[in-house]
Design a protein around this motif. Sequence first.
Motif, PDB file in Angstrom:
ATOM      1  N   LEU A   5     -10.992 -10.630 -20.863  1.00 54.69           N
ATOM      2  CA  LEU A   5     -10.890 -11.926 -20.940  1.00 54.69           C
ATOM      3  C   LEU A   5      -9.470 -12.046 -21.470  1.00 54.69           C
ATOM      4  O   LEU A   5      -8.780 -13.159 -21.418  1.00 54.69           O
ATOM      5  CB  LEU A   5     -12.029 -12.546 -21.674  1.00 54.69           C
ATOM      6  CG  LEU A   5     -13.152 -12.854 -20.913  1.00 54.69           C
ATOM      7  CD1 LEU A   5     -14.399 -13.532 -21.493  1.00 54.69           C
ATOM      8  CD2 LEU A   5     -12.771 -13.807 -19.585  1.00 54.69           C
ATOM      9  N   GLU A   6      -9.125 -11.234 -22.803  1.00 55.24           N
ATOM     10  CA  GLU A   6      -7.949 -11.674 -23.500  1.00 55.24           C
ATOM     11  C   GLU A   6      -6.835 -11.252 -22.453  1.00 55.24           C
ATOM     12  O   GLU A   6      -5.936 -11.979 -22.483  1.00 55.24           O
ATOM     13  CB  GLU A   6      -7.907 -10.518 -24.770  1.00 55.24           C
ATOM     14  CG  GLU A   6      -8.786 -10.969 -26.096  1.00 55.24           C
ATOM     15  CD  GLU A   6      -9.007 -10.104 -27.010  1.00 55.24           C
ATOM     16  OE1 GLU A   6      -9.490 -10.684 -28.051  1.00 55.24           O
ATOM     17  OE2 GLU A   6      -8.698  -8.873 -26.884  1.00 55.24           O
ATOM     18  N   LEU A   7      -6.762 -10.214 -21.905  1.00 49.78           N
ATOM     19  CA  LEU A   7      -5.843  -9.869 -20.889  1.00 49.78           C
ATOM     20  C   LEU A   7      -5.576 -11.021 -19.867  1.00 49.78           C
ATOM     21  O   LEU A   7      -4.426 -11.384 -19.597  1.00 49.78           O
ATOM     22  CB  LEU A   7      -6.121  -8.598 -20.120  1.00 49.78           C
ATOM     23  CG  LEU A   7      -4.902  -8.191 -19.226  1.00 49.78           C
ATOM     24  CD1 LEU A   7      -3.722  -7.736 -20.243  1.00 49.78           C
ATOM     25  CD2 LEU A   7      -5.428  -6.967 -18.292  1.00 49.78           C
ATOM     26  N   ALA A   8      -6.768 -11.679 -19.466  1.00 50.60           N
ATOM     27  CA  ALA A   8      -6.575 -12.510 -18.528  1.00 50.60           C
ATOM     28  C   ALA A   8      -6.050 -13.829 -18.924  1.00 50.60           C
ATOM     29  O   ALA A   8      -5.222 -14.468 -18.421  1.00 50.60           O
ATOM     30  CB  ALA A   8      -8.005 -13.035 -17.617  1.00 50.60           C
ATOM     31  N   ALA A   9      -6.273 -14.154 -20.222  1.00 57.90           N
ATOM     32  CA  ALA A   9      -5.661 -15.415 -21.004  1.00 57.90           C
ATOM     33  C   ALA A   9      -4.290 -14.907 -21.016  1.00 57.90           C
ATOM     34  O   ALA A   9      -3.480 -16.098 -20.832  1.00 57.90           O
ATOM     35  CB  ALA A   9      -6.527 -15.641 -22.172  1.00 57.90           C
ATOM     36  N   PRO A  19      -5.711 -18.191 -11.663  1.00 53.85           N
ATOM     37  CA  PRO A  19      -6.352 -18.599 -10.523  1.00 53.85           C
ATOM     38  C   PRO A  19      -5.800 -19.735  -9.777  1.00 53.85           C
ATOM     39  O   PRO A  19      -5.006 -20.560  -9.948  1.00 53.85           O
ATOM     40  CB  PRO A  19      -7.607 -19.369 -11.200  1.00 53.85           C
ATOM     41  CG  PRO A  19      -7.691 -18.860 -12.727  1.00 53.85           C
ATOM     42  CD  PRO A  19      -6.491 -18.472 -13.111  1.00 53.85           C
ATOM     43  N   SER A  20      -5.839 -19.396  -8.357  1.00 52.19           N
ATOM     44  CA  SER A  20      -5.123 -20.047  -7.375  1.00 52.19           C
ATOM     45  C   SER A  20      -5.782 -21.396  -7.178  1.00 52.19           C
ATOM     46  O   SER A  20      -7.067 -21.594  -7.624  1.00 52.19           O
ATOM     47  CB  SER A  20      -5.216 -19.314  -6.164  1.00 52.19           C
ATOM     48  OG  SER A  20      -4.425 -19.952  -4.971  1.00 52.19           O
ATOM     49  N   SER A  28     -12.962 -19.015  -6.025  1.00 58.82           N
ATOM     50  CA  SER A  28     -13.329 -17.739  -6.385  1.00 58.82           C
ATOM     51  C   SER A  28     -12.523 -16.756  -5.633  1.00 58.82           C
ATOM     52  O   SER A  28     -12.955 -16.726  -4.467  1.00 58.82           O
ATOM     53  CB  SER A  28     -15.036 -17.981  -6.404  1.00 58.82           C
ATOM     54  OG  SER A  28     -15.347 -16.692  -6.891  1.00 58.82           O
ATOM     55  N   GLY A  29     -12.325 -15.777  -6.476  1.00 57.21           N
ATOM     56  CA  GLY A  29     -11.618 -14.645  -5.738  1.00 57.21           C
ATOM     57  C   GLY A  29     -10.074 -14.806  -5.270  1.00 57.21           C
ATOM     58  O   GLY A  29      -9.646 -13.900  -4.601  1.00 57.21           O
ATOM     59  N   PHE A  30      -9.614 -15.874  -5.727  1.00 56.04           N
ATOM     60  CA  PHE A  30      -8.220 -16.071  -5.263  1.00 56.04           C
ATOM     61  C   PHE A  30      -7.281 -16.275  -6.402  1.00 56.04           C
ATOM     62  O   PHE A  30      -7.746 -17.340  -7.429  1.00 56.04           O
ATOM     63  CB  PHE A  30      -7.948 -17.094  -4.291  1.00 56.04           C
ATOM     64  CG  PHE A  30      -8.644 -16.869  -2.968  1.00 56.04           C
ATOM     65  CD1 PHE A  30      -7.815 -16.542  -1.688  1.00 56.04           C
ATOM     66  CD2 PHE A  30     -10.044 -17.343  -2.806  1.00 56.04           C
ATOM     67  CE1 PHE A  30      -8.689 -16.159  -0.628  1.00 56.04           C
ATOM     68  CE2 PHE A  30     -10.626 -17.118  -1.402  1.00 56.04           C
ATOM     69  CZ  PHE A  30      -9.907 -16.565  -0.535  1.00 56.04           C
ATOM     70  N   TYR A  31      -6.311 -15.533  -6.511  1.00 58.20           N
ATOM     71  CA  TYR A  31      -5.384 -15.639  -7.667  1.00 58.20           C
ATOM     72  C   TYR A  31      -3.594 -16.128  -7.310  1.00 58.20           C
ATOM     73  O   TYR A  31      -3.422 -15.493  -6.265  1.00 58.20           O
ATOM     74  CB  TYR A  31      -5.306 -14.375  -8.295  1.00 58.20           C
ATOM     75  CG  TYR A  31      -6.635 -14.284  -9.309  1.00 58.20           C
ATOM     76  CD1 TYR A  31      -6.534 -15.114 -10.544  1.00 58.20           C
ATOM     77  CD2 TYR A  31      -7.724 -13.878  -8.795  1.00 58.20           C
ATOM     78  CE1 TYR A  31      -7.941 -14.792 -11.179  1.00 58.20           C
ATOM     79  CE2 TYR A  31      -8.934 -13.787  -9.393  1.00 58.20           C
ATOM     80  CZ  TYR A  31      -9.113 -14.295 -10.556  1.00 58.20           C
ATOM     81  OH  TYR A  31     -10.349 -14.673 -11.231  1.00 58.20           O
ATOM     82  N   ASP A  32      -2.997 -16.778  -7.839  1.00 58.66           N
ATOM     83  CA  ASP A  32      -1.769 -16.816  -7.734  1.00 58.66           C
ATOM     84  C   ASP A  32      -0.717 -15.834  -8.724  1.00 58.66           C
ATOM     85  O   ASP A  32      -1.259 -15.749  -9.933  1.00 58.66           O
ATOM     86  CB  ASP A  32      -1.211 -18.172  -8.079  1.00 58.66           C
ATOM     87  CG  ASP A  32      -1.670 -19.067  -6.547  1.00 58.66           C
ATOM     88  OD1 ASP A  32      -2.139 -18.399  -5.622  1.00 58.66           O
ATOM     89  OD2 ASP A  32      -1.487 -20.285  -6.898  1.00 58.66           O
ATOM     90  N   TYR A  33       0.416 -15.494  -8.282  1.00 60.19           N
ATOM     91  CA  TYR A  33       1.506 -14.708  -9.432  1.00 60.19           C
ATOM     92  C   TYR A  33       2.446 -15.659  -9.558  1.00 60.19           C
ATOM     93  O   TYR A  33       3.124 -16.221  -8.897  1.00 60.19           O
ATOM     94  CB  TYR A  33       1.986 -13.407  -8.634  1.00 60.19           C
ATOM     95  CG  TYR A  33       0.990 -12.315  -8.540  1.00 60.19           C
ATOM     96  CD1 TYR A  33      -0.177 -12.392  -7.768  1.00 60.19           C
ATOM     97  CD2 TYR A  33       1.196 -11.360  -9.291  1.00 60.19           C
ATOM     98  CE1 TYR A  33      -0.951 -11.239  -7.457  1.00 60.19           C
ATOM     99  CE2 TYR A  33       0.161 -10.210  -9.287  1.00 60.19           C
ATOM    100  CZ  TYR A  33      -0.725 -10.097  -8.305  1.00 60.19           C
ATOM    101  OH  TYR A  33      -1.640  -9.097  -8.289  1.00 60.19           O
ATOM    102  N   ASN A 201     -14.044  -9.972 -12.038  1.00 64.51           N
ATOM    103  CA  ASN A 201     -13.075  -9.061 -12.936  1.00 64.51           C
ATOM    104  C   ASN A 201     -11.723  -9.381 -12.590  1.00 64.51           C
ATOM    105  O   ASN A 201     -10.761  -8.403 -12.361  1.00 64.51           O
ATOM    106  CB  ASN A 201     -13.170  -7.591 -12.843  1.00 64.51           C
ATOM    107  CG  ASN A 201     -14.752  -7.057 -13.180  1.00 64.51           C
ATOM    108  OD1 ASN A 201     -15.207  -7.797 -14.032  1.00 64.51           O
ATOM    109  ND2 ASN A 201     -15.287  -5.761 -12.631  1.00 64.51           N
ATOM    110  N   PHE A 202     -11.340 -10.692 -12.539  1.00 62.54           N
ATOM    111  CA  PHE A 202      -9.950 -11.415 -12.503  1.00 62.54           C
ATOM    112  C   PHE A 202      -9.460 -10.755 -11.372  1.00 62.54           C
ATOM    113  O   PHE A 202     -10.166 -11.021 -10.307  1.00 62.54           O
ATOM    114  CB  PHE A 202      -9.349 -10.722 -13.714  1.00 62.54           C
ATOM    115  CG  PHE A 202      -7.819 -11.397 -14.124  1.00 62.54           C
ATOM    116  CD1 PHE A 202      -7.719 -12.557 -13.957  1.00 62.54           C
ATOM    117  CD2 PHE A 202      -6.931 -10.692 -14.497  1.00 62.54           C
ATOM    118  CE1 PHE A 202      -6.701 -13.473 -14.058  1.00 62.54           C
ATOM    119  CE2 PHE A 202      -5.622 -11.303 -14.922  1.00 62.54           C
ATOM    120  CZ  PHE A 202      -5.463 -12.588 -14.714  1.00 62.54           C
TER     121      PHE A 202
END
Lengths: 491, 491
Positions: A5-9, A19-20, A28-33, A201-202
Amino acid sequence: MHTSLELAAFCKKKGFMYPSSEIYGGLSGFYDYGHLGTKLKHNFEHLWRSFFLGLNDNFHEIETANIAHENVFKASGHLQNFTDPVASCKKCGFHVRADHFLAEHLKRRVEGKTTDEYQELITQNKLGCPQCKSVLTVSVLNMMFPVKLGVGKVQTGYLRPETAQSPYVNFKLQYELLRKKLPLGLALIGRAYRNEISPRNFTLRQREFVQAELQIFFDPQHPPSESDFALVKDQKLKTTLILDREQNKVVERTAQQLVDSGLPEFYVYHLIKIQEFYFQHLKISPEKFRFYQLSDQEKAFYNKYHFDLEIDLAEHGWTEVGGLHYRTDHDLSGHQKISQQSMEVLEEATGRKFIPHVLELSFGVDRHIYALLDLSYEMSKEREYVVLHLPAKVTPYFCAVFPLVKNKPEIVALGEQVYQDLKQHFSCLYDETAAVGRRYARADEQGIKYCITVDFDSLQDHAVTIRDRDSTQQERVKISQLKEKLALLFS
Amino acid sequence: MHTSLELAAFCKKKGFMYPSSEIYGGLSGFYDYGHLGTKLKHNFEHLWRSFFLGLNDNFHEIETANIAHENVFKASGHLQNFTDPVASCKKCGFHVRADHFLAEHLKRRVEGKTTDEYQELITQNKLGCPQCKSVLTVSVLNMMFPVKLGVGKVQTGYLRPETAQSPYVNFKLQYELLRKKLPLGLALIGRAYRNEISPRNFTLRQREFVQAELQIFFDPQHPPSESDFALVKDQKLKTTLILDREQNKVVERTAQQLVDSGLPEFYVYHLIKIQEFYFQHLKISPEKFRFYQLSDQEKAFYNKYHFDLEIDLAEHGWTEVGGLHYRTDHDLSGHQKISQQSMEVLEEATGRKFIPHVLELSFGVDRHIYALLDLSYEMSKEREYVVLHLPAKVTPYFCAVFPLVKNKPEIVALGEQVYQDLKQHFSCLYDETAAVGRRYARADEQGIKYCITVDFDSLQDHAVTIRDRDSTQQERVKISQLKEKLALLFS
């Protein structure tokens, strides 16, 4: 050790990943860079390309549509078999992956079972719906996303659940275009889509993700790099074979020892090359990496040999980030059968016809980005902030230029000049705001390997200070020698 | 002049692009890039990135999920308005795009009309179903592909129909991460998906395609590059303004003349930069490029200024490959309204709050690849084969090394050595099979700019022959000076 969680923050705060569609509550399950994550990801992809495409002049990259014909997945077996077991509550609508749900309650791995077996385990252990205590029923869900194409009589296509099928479908054409030589490698870096029941898991388990894969097509009578094995036979590999499972040991074995244990030389040769990529190019420390052998129950029936590539992550422990799969002629035979197009090739000298075999080198790009960040992350007690020890070749910015103060025009002008020169050669950032200590801190958090400071003395001695992110040591270097100095450090 | 069918056949034969899922009969509107097409595409993307991200230190690239939240497209208007008019026959199931169908029959452009207007035109002109002569009914079809996510109570996401919305949705977060500076540029190279009713013209109108876009967010009181206009005001632009329409003229106008005609300086400044990209980097010849001004009826209502970027293609004529769109605060206001998250930023010095405006630089990557191939294609009468005059910086292989004969080991060894050295620095191919004339022909067809031949004399004079693809002229160069010589030619 940090939590995930620290890493994700941290990843969100610095602009690596987040999160996208987040202003709409996320998906849920989608992320942006973000801006730093995109640079990191591209650097990884570039390194991957140069290393794996560099293994053989007949390895080539292709880029293909993400939506493919239904028959592609009929041939590959995905239409029928690419399913997850799902435990559902008919009363309140709760859904969960049956194997994950059982593993959590039974505190052991529960995989590769039939629907009936999962149902029995749930009944035996008296597990009810966690929300309303009603009965849970196990069924299977196909994980592919169908897409309706056209209008009127629509045609169903599918978002590909793995990049692998594209090279298989393209094989025969590319083989002919590339003048019928084996081994032929087709690499692809691209997106894949899976309707995960419980994304989690991120960025480790997403519904949309990026794979980097190399499919090597070869004549099983003349496997790839067969003559090169002798050169690597004494090299040591970090392995967890099936026999090491009980103690969860990682054992160093030579390539020759693995061959003696029954693996073919060409397969072990590629394990060596893959390990070289992790140790020499990604700079993963040896105790954080292993090859994990899958048992017959765990691996797909068509894989003759299957080792996962695993990295030891904080909190998650050993995590699959890729795999080396000897898929034999399973894929091309499947496509030959359904498409009615011959996938056979001819050995001219003998007239022998055969369907090439496939060795698949598969890497989850998002998982590697996660792993690189996870392994590089240090909450430094001394500095009181996060230092990101990313390797020089993948870190978003290799160097940064700071004029010591911004109210002295000569210093600013010289800083600007140094920056303009360096950015022709390296990924470089310019920063003139805040005290230099604050700028060092910001740079360390972004993983910038070298900070170059232009100060009052620079106007006289035509030299600057280079500070190393990891040691914080500083060195005075003539501006005229700066580029050469940094080129030496870029490795 | 070649036909577009000839070009498509050539693209497949050499491994540039070909229909996707082809062993299954293809999938209408989907194409794959083969080994040469992928290199060409990546080189284009690399050039685009370095040029447009190089315009300002605060321009950054992001990479985002292709599937987005339904509300993203509620805010953008795509859910309601991203539709095409379709004329359908209820009897036989025939479907066609109403505007294309009418344009073909009436021999004039028929765009931007309502369903009723299309219906009336069809009735007036007594147009029936081309298959069964029955009545055609006009309706609208939303062109987005919905995707059902999860299991049980599924959530609907959409494959994005344009990359643009991702930067808008990411704006506020990236603005804060990047320390609240304007102008801020967010660039994205990625896929977009549209359910085209009639995909056509090879890769010019696909259902899945790649866009390269730069969204510049700025304070309308301080537009981007406002101080730089003076530097470019006398430069000339190739334009077709609304007033040139009737004669379909391309007129050279200075930047200042365009400003005098009513366009803002910052907008014209970006026209200049875009033209520089085409002429200096893509090496498009000036008579093949123009900026085409859209009228109020043609452009979207939210675009205050809209010029298409057009390239003059064989057979197709002037074809839109991109656009420069001043979208004002339309997009961020829409997302603010639907997400209920403030998109306002604060000017610290004055306390003024405002929603930034957006200038969008939009490029269709597949259309550029098509255009580059189309403009480079020459069926040479003299050489009796196709020569592909692709510019050095985008062509798949910049150079190739040929040992003159393959039965003289010293020549082969020297050729191999030259190749190994060059491929560290340039995209380089090695070829030792067939007569050298045949190898030149193969190289010309692939667009290889320089062929380097190692011959018998090379063993004595330590020199090689460099042959230029376009002029076929040859030059003798010392091997020790080869790298520097090629570096000079790489432009």
